[in-house]
Design a protein around this motif. Structure first.
Motif, PDB file in Angstrom:
ATOM      1  N   ILE A 185      68.307   9.020  55.220  1.00 45.28           N
ATOM      2  CA  ILE A 185      69.696   9.073  55.677  1.00 45.28           C
ATOM      3  C   ILE A 185      70.636   9.008  54.483  1.00 45.28           C
ATOM      4  CG2 ILE A 185      71.472   7.832  56.978  1.00 45.28           C
ATOM      5  CD1 ILE A 185      69.290   7.023  58.954  1.00 45.28           C
ATOM      6  N   TYR A 186      71.651   9.864  54.520  1.00 43.41           N
ATOM      7  CA  TYR A 186      72.678   9.933  53.479  1.00 43.41           C
ATOM      8  C   TYR A 186      74.055   9.857  54.122  1.00 43.41           C
ATOM      9  CZ  TYR A 186      69.060  11.733  50.288  1.00 43.41           C
ATOM     10  OH  TYR A 186      67.929  11.883  49.519  1.00 43.41           O
ATOM     11  N   THR A 187      75.023   9.365  53.375  1.00 41.08           N
ATOM     12  CA  THR A 187      76.422   9.496  53.775  1.00 41.08           C
ATOM     13  C   THR A 187      77.164  10.259  52.682  1.00 41.08           C
ATOM     14  OG1 THR A 187      76.956   7.322  52.804  1.00 41.08           O
ATOM     15  CG2 THR A 187      76.559   7.416  55.189  1.00 41.08           C
ATOM     16  N   VAL A 188      78.268  10.867  53.088  1.00 46.43           N
ATOM     17  CA  VAL A 188      79.093  11.630  52.162  1.00 46.43           C
ATOM     18  C   VAL A 188      80.525  11.618  52.690  1.00 46.43           C
ATOM     19  CG1 VAL A 188      78.720  13.856  53.338  1.00 46.43           C
ATOM     20  CG2 VAL A 188      79.211  13.816  50.863  1.00 46.43           C
ATOM     21  N   ASN A 189      81.484  11.697  51.791  1.00 45.22           N
ATOM     22  CA  ASN A 189      82.872  11.804  52.227  1.00 45.22           C
ATOM     23  C   ASN A 189      83.094  13.143  52.924  1.00 45.22           C
ATOM     24  OD1 ASN A 189      83.495   9.294  51.065  1.00 45.22           O
ATOM     25  ND2 ASN A 189      83.926  10.247  49.081  1.00 45.22           N
ATOM     26  N   ILE A 190      84.104  13.223  53.761  1.00 40.47           N
ATOM     27  CA  ILE A 190      84.388  14.438  54.515  1.00 40.47           C
ATOM     28  C   ILE A 190      84.542  15.653  53.598  1.00 40.47           C
ATOM     29  CG2 ILE A 190      86.114  15.585  55.974  1.00 40.47           C
ATOM     30  CD1 ILE A 190      84.468  13.695  57.584  1.00 40.47           C
ATOM     31  N   ASP A 191      85.065  15.433  52.398  1.00 45.57           N
ATOM     32  CA  ASP A 191      85.285  16.554  51.480  1.00 45.57           C
ATOM     33  C   ASP A 191      84.043  16.912  50.669  1.00 45.57           C
ATOM     34  OD1 ASP A 191      85.083  14.484  49.653  1.00 45.57           O
ATOM     35  OD2 ASP A 191      87.107  14.697  48.851  1.00 45.57           O
ATOM     36  N   GLY A 192      82.911  16.238  50.935  1.00 42.30           N
ATOM     37  CA  GLY A 192      81.669  16.548  50.227  1.00 42.30           C
ATOM     38  C   GLY A 192      81.425  15.712  48.991  1.00 42.30           C
ATOM     39  N   SER A 193      82.327  14.832  48.649  1.00 43.27           N
ATOM     40  CA  SER A 193      82.150  13.964  47.476  1.00 43.27           C
ATOM     41  C   SER A 193      81.458  12.672  47.882  1.00 43.27           C
ATOM     42  CB  SER A 193      83.506  13.648  46.847  1.00 43.27           C
ATOM     43  OG  SER A 193      84.311  12.868  47.739  1.00 43.27           O
ATOM     44  N   GLY A 194      80.970  11.939  46.878  1.00 43.90           N
ATOM     45  CA  GLY A 194      80.424  10.603  47.106  1.00 43.90           C
ATOM     46  C   GLY A 194      79.125  10.560  47.881  1.00 43.90           C
ATOM     47  N   LEU A 195      78.239  11.534  47.658  1.00 48.17           N
ATOM     48  CA  LEU A 195      76.945  11.553  48.354  1.00 48.17           C
ATOM     49  C   LEU A 195      76.149  10.297  47.996  1.00 48.17           C
ATOM     50  CD1 LEU A 195      74.935  13.242  50.090  1.00 48.17           C
ATOM     51  CD2 LEU A 195      74.041  14.132  47.912  1.00 48.17           C
ATOM     52  N   LYS A 196      75.597   9.630  49.018  1.00 48.66           N
ATOM     53  CA  LYS A 196      74.852   8.390  48.785  1.00 48.66           C
ATOM     54  C   LYS A 196      73.642   8.315  49.696  1.00 48.66           C
ATOM     55  CE  LYS A 196      75.307   3.345  48.657  1.00 48.66           C
ATOM     56  NZ  LYS A 196      76.201   2.181  48.850  1.00 48.66           N
ATOM     57  N   GLN A 197      72.469   8.031  49.124  1.00 47.66           N
ATOM     58  CA  GLN A 197      71.255   7.834  49.901  1.00 47.66           C
ATOM     59  C   GLN A 197      71.204   6.394  50.398  1.00 47.66           C
ATOM     60  OE1 GLN A 197      67.646   9.099  47.936  1.00 47.66           O
ATOM     61  NE2 GLN A 197      66.323   8.019  49.385  1.00 47.66           N
ATOM     62  N   LEU A 198      71.004   6.214  51.722  1.00 41.98           N
ATOM     63  CA  LEU A 198      71.042   4.878  52.307  1.00 41.98           C
ATOM     64  C   LEU A 198      69.664   4.318  52.635  1.00 41.98           C
ATOM     65  CD1 LEU A 198      74.053   5.051  54.796  1.00 41.98           C
ATOM     66  CD2 LEU A 198      74.058   4.600  52.336  1.00 41.98           C
ATOM     67  N   THR A 199      68.690   5.172  52.919  1.00 42.40           N
ATOM     68  CA  THR A 199      67.340   4.696  53.229  1.00 42.40           C
ATOM     69  C   THR A 199      66.373   5.209  52.176  1.00 42.40           C
ATOM     70  OG1 THR A 199      66.867   6.581  54.675  1.00 42.40           O
ATOM     71  CG2 THR A 199      67.812   4.627  55.703  1.00 42.40           C
ATOM     72  N   HIS A 200      65.336   4.407  51.889  1.00 43.08           N
ATOM     73  CA  HIS A 200      64.403   4.750  50.805  1.00 43.08           C
ATOM     74  C   HIS A 200      62.945   4.526  51.193  1.00 43.08           C
ATOM     75  CE1 HIS A 200      68.288   3.903  48.853  1.00 43.08           C
ATOM     76  NE2 HIS A 200      67.915   4.787  47.962  1.00 43.08           N
ATOM     77  N   GLU A 201      62.703   3.885  52.331  1.00 41.02           N
ATOM     78  CA  GLU A 201      61.329   3.591  52.739  1.00 41.02           C
ATOM     79  C   GLU A 201      60.631   4.872  53.166  1.00 41.02           C
ATOM     80  OE1 GLU A 201      58.947   0.276  55.454  1.00 41.02           O
ATOM     81  OE2 GLU A 201      61.140   0.425  55.510  1.00 41.02           O
ATOM     82  N   ILE A 202      59.347   5.011  52.814  1.00 43.72           N
ATOM     83  CA  ILE A 202      58.579   6.198  53.182  1.00 43.72           C
ATOM     84  C   ILE A 202      58.515   6.328  54.703  1.00 43.72           C
ATOM     85  CG2 ILE A 202      56.320   7.311  53.140  1.00 43.72           C
ATOM     86  CD1 ILE A 202      57.753   7.476  50.518  1.00 43.72           C
TER      87      ILE A 202
END
Length: 354
Positions: A185-202
């Motif tokens: 799961i990732y989140t990102v700002n509406i304009d496409g900036s600030g991409l961030k991965q939130l989950t890392h478990e296999i």
């Protein structure tokens, strides 16, 4: 009785019979089942084909959903009014689409599609492998105008990108991506900036929705625990497949912290959505089914701390993909109930009763 009086009485009797007949014709069937005390005035908005994942626009005047019906052989994205009127396709009509959502202001939409790789329908999953879902690597996210025009790729990357939903605050998009090799799961700002991965478990993490205040995210996940489970998961993923047989629900803060599992069973729990009180979550599950009825899914509700589990619908079939309006007064969901043909799924809307 005088002749004129007899005529008046006769005429009134005929009028009464006509009125009763018309009234009977207008009586609508009860689309609820015994025990569904939280649902009232259920209305069917689609009638035929496979229709699912219907989500409200920000102004709650429209629904965006995916549908396969008539000559449309692969899921495409449609918009309709809340009474089921004015249905129109807003995807390209090419490839396969899934998981659509309105963007803030309702002037644009986001959805996933395979049409950028191949305009034809991709092959369906091979159910001889068991009950599996396809996670097509050709899925990419697209942002288009609400009338379907000018679809543009959004954060394209190799591998599966889909399941995008938008925070009610209008600031973030959450989605599932395979851009790191696994399904996270990732989140990102509406304009496409600030991409961030939130989950890392296999394992698989997806189907995420924000709480109404934007502070939390609820999602479904399958994390293999044994070496054998891990081997099977990776083998299926290499074939663009996952098994949804044992999804569990998790809640985390919107920045990915404070993850906690809220269902603990051996069933498939998915399509979670927060009640507007930000304390309860409605979701779909086949809890309590047997091997012969394992594809029977109902709507359930649970507190966001995992307590207070409660069954909401009682249909021997499929009820899923629930979403509340912001005031909690209406619920939209997809169901097989009262379909004309076996296998059809339609969109329903109901008044919610506390």
């Amino acid at each position: 009785m005088k002749r004129g009086h007899r005529y008046i009485v006769f005429t009134m009797a005929i009028f009464s019979l006509i009125l009763i007949a018309c009234t009977k014709k207008e009586v609508k069937p009860d689309l609820a089942f015994a025990g569904e005390k939280h649902l009232k005035n259920i209305r069917m908005l689609t009638n035929g084909g496979e229709n699912a994942e219907a989500y409200f626009s920000f102004d709650e005047s429209q629904l965006i959903y995916q549908s396969k019906h008539d000559s449309i052989k692969c899921d495409q994205i449609f918009i309709m009014n809340l009474d089921g009127s004015d249905k129109r396709m807003v995807s390209t009509g090419k490839g396969r689409t899934t998981c659509s959502y309105f963007l803030p202001g309702d002037q644009q939409i986001i959805y996933a599609s395979t049409h950028g790789v191949d305009e034809n329908c991709p092959p369906p999953p091979d159910f001889s492998r068991g009950y599996v879902w396809k996670v097509y690597s050709s899925y990419d996210l697209y942002i288009a105008n609400a009338d379907g025009s000018d679809p543009q790729p959004f954060l394209p990357s190799p591998g599966y990108d889909a399941e995008a939903t938008v925070s009610p605050r209008g600031d973030k998009i959450v989605f599932t991506s395979q851009r790191n090799g696994d399904l996270d799961i990732y989140t990102v700002n509406i304009d496409g900036s600030g991409l961030k991965q939130l989950t890392h478990e296999i394992g698989y993490d997806g189907g995420a929705f924000f709480s109404w205040d934007g502070s939390k995210i609820v999602y479904r996940a399958y994390h293999p625990r044994t070496e054998e489970e891990l081997k099977r998961y990776r083998k299926l993923l290499a074939e663009e497949l996952i098994e949804p047989n044992n999804f569990q629900l998790f809640v985390m803060d919107a920045d990915g912290s404070n993850k906690r599992q809220i269902t603990h069973n051996d069933f498939a729990n998915f399509a979670p959505f927060f009640h507007p009180d930000n304390k309860r979550i409605i979701f779909c599950s086949n809890m309590g089914t047997t091997e012969s009825t394992q594809r029977d899914f109902n709507l359930w509700m649970i507190n966001e701390d995992g307590t207070g589990l409660k069954q909401i619908t009682f249909f021997k079939g499929f009820d899923g993909f629930p979403m509340f309006t912001h005031d909690g007064k209406k619920l939209v969901f997809a169901s097989n109930r009262f379909n004309k043909k076996k296998g059809e799924t339609n969109v329903f809307i109901a008044d919610w009763v506390e």
